[in-house]
Design an enzyme around this catalytic site. Structure first.
Site, short mmCIF file in Angstrom:
data_model
loop_
_atom_site.label_atom_id
_atom_site.label_comp_id
_atom_site.label_asym_id
_atom_site.label_seq_id
_atom_site.Cartn_x
_atom_site.Cartn_y
_atom_site.Cartn_z
N GLY A 1 88.12 14.82 11.43
CA GLY A 1 87.98 12.80 11.26
C GLY A 1 89.03 12.41 9.84
N CYS B 1 84.62 16.72 21.17
CA CYS B 1 85.02 16.62 19.55
C CYS B 1 85.30 15.79 20.20
CB CYS B 1 85.80 17.72 18.50
SG CYS B 1 86.63 16.69 17.43
N CYS C 1 81.67 9.84 17.47
CA CYS C 1 82.15 10.95 16.88
C CYS C 1 80.49 12.11 17.16
CB CYS C 1 81.65 11.14 15.34
SG CYS C 1 81.71 13.05 14.99
N1 DGL Z 1 82.46 15.90 15.71
C1 DGL Z 1 84.18 15.48 16.05
C2 DGL Z 1 84.06 13.96 16.73
O1 DGL Z 1 83.69 13.40 17.92
C3 DGL Z 1 84.90 15.16 14.97
C4 DGL Z 1 83.83 14.98 13.10
C5 DGL Z 1 85.07 15.15 12.31
O2 DGL Z 1 84.92 16.54 11.94
O3 DGL Z 1 85.94 14.53 11.21
O4 DGL Z 1 84.60 12.69 16.48
#
Ligand code: DGL
Length: 215
Positions: free
Chosen positions: A46, A76, A186
């Site tokens: 992110g 993600c 997220c």
């Molecule tokens: N888990 C990820 C999402 O759903 C991203 C988290 C990251 O790596 O910044 O956006």
């Protein structure tokens, strides 16, 4: 009968967050084989450039397909926003399912409510998010809340530590007692739902995209 139909479903995220989606997938599709890749070595996505997230996502999907995956789940939100279209264009014969912030069910449940969308900076910056708000935000007061550093902190574990609740307070403390719902945009954030609820106060409803993605 619960026969497996050849090949596995490849599920990936920048790290541990995708396990919140994998949980929903296993419960929805108990007869399937899943392989999960959490790219913790390169997390957080992110806070990377779009080109970096695209390259990492293409690499993971390429390896899954070389190993015999029959379908892909991008667990993600950030990678979905950046790479889902390019991945589908590159692999037209493969079902590729992404995740997006669960604003649609939130706006449906709270039609005139104030809804925070907590997500990474990349997710909230890209056009896909703005399209989502235009399409499904309805009459809601939709408030984007970027949470830089939160996914990386969750990756480090020790989720009961006091620094984590202070971090959450920094993102959403100003909204305590003033919101109806929170979209966990997220896949890492469901793991700190309790801390977010503690900061925002009673009665706030939570929405995440894991179950919808699995369905
Ligand atoms: N888990 C990820 C999402 O759903 C991203 C988290 C990251 O790596 O910044 O956006």
């Amino acid at each position: 009968m619960n026969e497996k139909s050849g090949g596995f479903i490849g599920v990936f995220d920048s790290g541990v967050g995708g396990i919140s989606v994998l949980r929903a997938l296993v419960s929805e599709l108990p007869g399937e084989d899943f392989r999960f890749f959490g790219d913790s070595a390169n997390a957080p996505y992110g806070e990377k450039t779009e080109d970096q997230v695209l390259a990492l996502s293409c690499g993971i999907v390429g390896r899954f397909l070389a190993d015999g995956a029959k379908a892909i789940v991008i667990a993600c939100n950030t990678a979905t926003s950046v790479a889902a279209k390019a991945l589908r264009d590159a692999h037209p014969g493969v079902p590729i399912v992404g995740i997006e912030p669960a604003l649609k069910p939130a706006a449906h449940a709270l039609p005139h409510g104030r809804v925070l969308v907590m997500a990474t900076e990349v997710t909230l910056r890209l056009e896909k998010y703005h399209e989502l708000v235009r399409a499904w935000g309805g009459e809601c007061d939709v408030v984007p809340v970027p949470c830089p550093g939160l996914a990386a902190r969750i990756e480090r574990g020790d989720l009961g530590a006091p620094d984590l609740i202070e971090m959450v307070r920094g993102y959403v403390g100003a909204y305590a007692g003033k919101v109806d719902g929170v979209v966990l945009g997220c896949t890492h954030y469901p793991f700190v739902r309790r801390q977010i609820a503690e900061v925002l106060g009673a009665g706030v409803r939570f929405f995440d995209g894991g179950a919808g993605t699995a369905r």
